[in-house]
Structures are given as structure tokens and as C-alpha cells.
Write a protein that holds these residues in place. Structure first.
Motif, PDB file in Angstrom:
ATOM      1  N   ASP A 121       0.791  -1.230   0.000  1.00  0.00           N
ATOM      2  CA  ASP A 121       0.000   0.000   0.000  1.00  0.00           C
ATOM      3  C   ASP A 121       0.824   1.282   0.000  1.00  0.00           C
ATOM      4  O   ASP A 121       0.331   2.337  -0.365  1.00  0.00           O
ATOM      5  CB  ASP A 121      -0.894   0.037   1.254  1.00  0.00           C
ATOM      6  CG  ASP A 121      -2.116  -0.841   1.079  1.00  0.00           C
ATOM      7  OD1 ASP A 121      -2.309  -1.329  -0.043  1.00  0.00           O
ATOM      8  OD2 ASP A 121      -2.853  -1.022   2.064  1.00  0.00           O
TER       9      ASP A 121
ATOM     10  N   VAL B  58       0.693  -1.248   7.648  1.00  0.00           N
ATOM     11  CA  VAL B  58       1.147  -0.788   6.343  1.00  0.00           C
ATOM     12  C   VAL B  58       2.626  -0.443   6.311  1.00  0.00           C
ATOM     13  O   VAL B  58       3.266  -0.570   5.273  1.00  0.00           O
ATOM     14  CB  VAL B  58       0.325   0.419   5.841  1.00  0.00           C
ATOM     15  CG1 VAL B  58      -1.067  -0.017   5.458  1.00  0.00           C
ATOM     16  CG2 VAL B  58       0.279   1.529   6.851  1.00  0.00           C
ATOM     17  N   LEU B  77      -0.331   6.448   1.093  1.00  0.00           N
ATOM     18  CA  LEU B  77      -0.883   5.105   1.024  1.00  0.00           C
ATOM     19  C   LEU B  77      -1.853   5.063  -0.153  1.00  0.00           C
ATOM     20  O   LEU B  77      -2.626   6.004  -0.350  1.00  0.00           O
ATOM     21  CB  LEU B  77      -1.635   4.757   2.304  1.00  0.00           C
ATOM     22  CG  LEU B  77      -0.799   4.680   3.577  1.00  0.00           C
ATOM     23  CD1 LEU B  77      -1.693   4.414   4.771  1.00  0.00           C
ATOM     24  CD2 LEU B  77       0.254   3.590   3.445  1.00  0.00           C
TER      25      LEU B  77
END
Lengths: 164, 106
Positions: A121, B58, B77
Motif C-alpha cells: 500500500d 502498512v 498510502l
């Protein structure tokens, strides 16, 4: 007579409160902290004193391709940096599937500044701030993407060193 | 004297991606600095920063003592929407911890 019993009671009280306080101290001093969290820190890579050792410990043996694909800038303005205590660093790249990114400074006592593990991501550009030692040094950015290593270097000169 | 400052997260949606800025309040002492009395200041620096978006991890950042005082990070992101939760946690070498949450703004 009464004085003695009071004395004994007092001793017991002191003893009890002492042991209670030691338990409390141990509990707060961090000895019982979950070591798992801290153990993830790659000590070997961070304590290595040469750039080669860091790369070996952090990224393993791999062919390093010095790459034009990394767009790496150090300091504003670049080349000549007044304050080494907080130097902005920016990395950008067209590369996909970046797994790991590390910043190294060759003349710092311990070259590895930081290492990041990206999930799919995360997108670049990424900005952060590092400390640099006084004088000339090379700031090195390493990216592992798709099993390959890409490395790029920037020469900088710092007037006032950071507290490294 | 303790510096009273707070960790800060700014998260915004920018061109369909989530743009995140982190500023942690931490002295990041390397253990090799001298104070006014020429005594070494104990090492105290953040070693591990983790960032989550809605319970998905993440980004994991491992820091050494070469990271600047009050570490700052800015990154993006993919995707995301207003209302997502961005959470971070950090641990330093002494075992001190911090955590912080923010909601993504427009």
C-alpha cells in the motif's frame, strides 16, 4: 513490653512494604516488558560500523545495481547543509513492489540510520529527517524491490554536525 | 526537564491516495552526546515505529540513533477514504512506548 511488640510489628510492616515496593519497582523498570517487541530490532545491522556490513546484515548477499531509477535528494539546499541535526531527505522512484528501504550515512559512527518495511500500500515519495556528522559524508539510499537491490549515493557537506 | 510535546499525525486524502505526515515528540539521544556538565546523556531513541490503516499494518520503520530529533515521516498510502483510521505505535530502546490515532480528513 508494649514497646517491644510495637517494634516487632513495625519490623514486619517495614519488611512487607519493602517487598511490595520491590515488586512494584521491578514491574515498572521494564524487566517484565515483552521482549518480543524489542527483539525485532535488527541489532546486528544497526551496530555494524561499515556500510558493507550493514548491507550484508540488513539485505543479505545480492548484486547491487547502482540505479538511476531512484530519485533521492538530501538537504535543502542540497550539497551544503548548515545544520546536521535535522536534514530532510526525500526518496522517490518509479519502481514497483518495494519491500524495504534503508538510509545509510558512511561517516556516521553507525552508518544505518533507518530501515523501513513497506506493505504494497505504501507509495513514494517518502520524506524524513536524519542527523549528519560534521564534514563530508555520503548519504546512501538502498531499495529492495522485486528481489533486486538498487543503491544511490549523494555527497554532502555539513557545517554544524548533529549530535550523533 | 521533560519536554511537553505530543506526537502528531496528519492524514488527508489527496488525489485518491492518503497522504500521511507523522511527527513524533522524542529527543532521540544517541548515548554519545555530552550535556552541559560534560556527562554523557543516556541513550534514548525510538527503535520501532509501526503504522496501521484500519487494522492493516502498512509500514514498519526501524530507527537507529541517526534519526533526527522529533522524527518526521511523510508518505502516501494507495487508495483510502475520509474516515479511515490511521494508528501508530512506537517503542524506544528504554522500553517507553507511545501510541496515537487519527482519522483521515478530506
Amino acid at each position: 513490653m508494649t514497646k517491644i511488640t510495637i517494634d516487632i510489628k513495625r519490623r514486619i510492616l517495614i519488611k512487607k512494604s519493602l517487598s511490595a515496593s520491590t515488586i512494584a519497582m521491578v514491574a515498572t523498570s521494564g524487566l517484565l516488558l515483552p521482549q518480543r517487541v524489542l527483539a525485532h530490532w535488527p541489532t546486528k545491522a544497526f551496530n555494524a560500523e561499515t556500510v558493507e556490513d550493514v548491507l550484508l546484515a540488513l539485505l543479505g548477499k545480492a548484486n547491487i545495481s547502482s540505479s538511476e531509477k531512484l530519485n533521492f535528494s538530501v538537504g535543502k539546499p542540497a550539497k551544503r547543509i548548515a545544520n546536521g541535526g535535522s536534514v530532510s531527505v526525500e526518496i522517490n522512484s518509479e519502481l514497483e513492489n518495494i519491500e524495504r528501504f534503508a538510509i545509510l550515512v558512511d561517516n556516521n559512527p553507525f552508518p544505518l540510520v533507518m530501515s523501513m518495511d513497506f506493505s504494497p500500500d505504501v507509495l513514494l515519495p517518502l520524506k524524513t529527517r536524519i542527523k549528519l556528522i560534521k564534514g563530508k559524508s555520503q548519504v546512501i539510499a538502498v531499495v529492495r524491490a522485486g528481489g533486486k537491490l538498487y543503491l544511490t549515493k549523494r555527497d554532502v557537506r555539513v557545517d554544524t554536525g548533529g549530535d550523533i | 526537564m521533560m519536554i511537553k510535546a505530543e506526537d502528531r499525525i496528519r492524514a488527508t486524502v489527496r488525489a485518491d491516495n492518503t497522504h500521511i505526515r507523522l511527527l513524533l515528540a522524542h529527543p532521540m539521544h544517541s548515548g554519545r552526546q555530552l550535556n552541559k556538565d560534560n556527562m554523557l546523556v543516556n541513550a534514548e531513541f525510538i527503535q520501532d515505529i509501526r503504522c496501521w490503516r484500519n487494522d492493516n499494518e502498512v509500514l514498519v520503520i526501524k530507527c537507529g540513533s541517526g534519526t533526527s530529533q522529533n522524527p518526521y515521516f511523510s508518505f502516501e498510502l494507495a487508495g483510502g477514504q475520509v474516515g479511515d483510521t490511521i494508528a501508530i505505535r512506537w517503542v524506544d530502546n528504554t522500553g517507553a512506548k507511545g501510541d496515537m490515532e487519527a482519522i483521515v480528513d478530506s
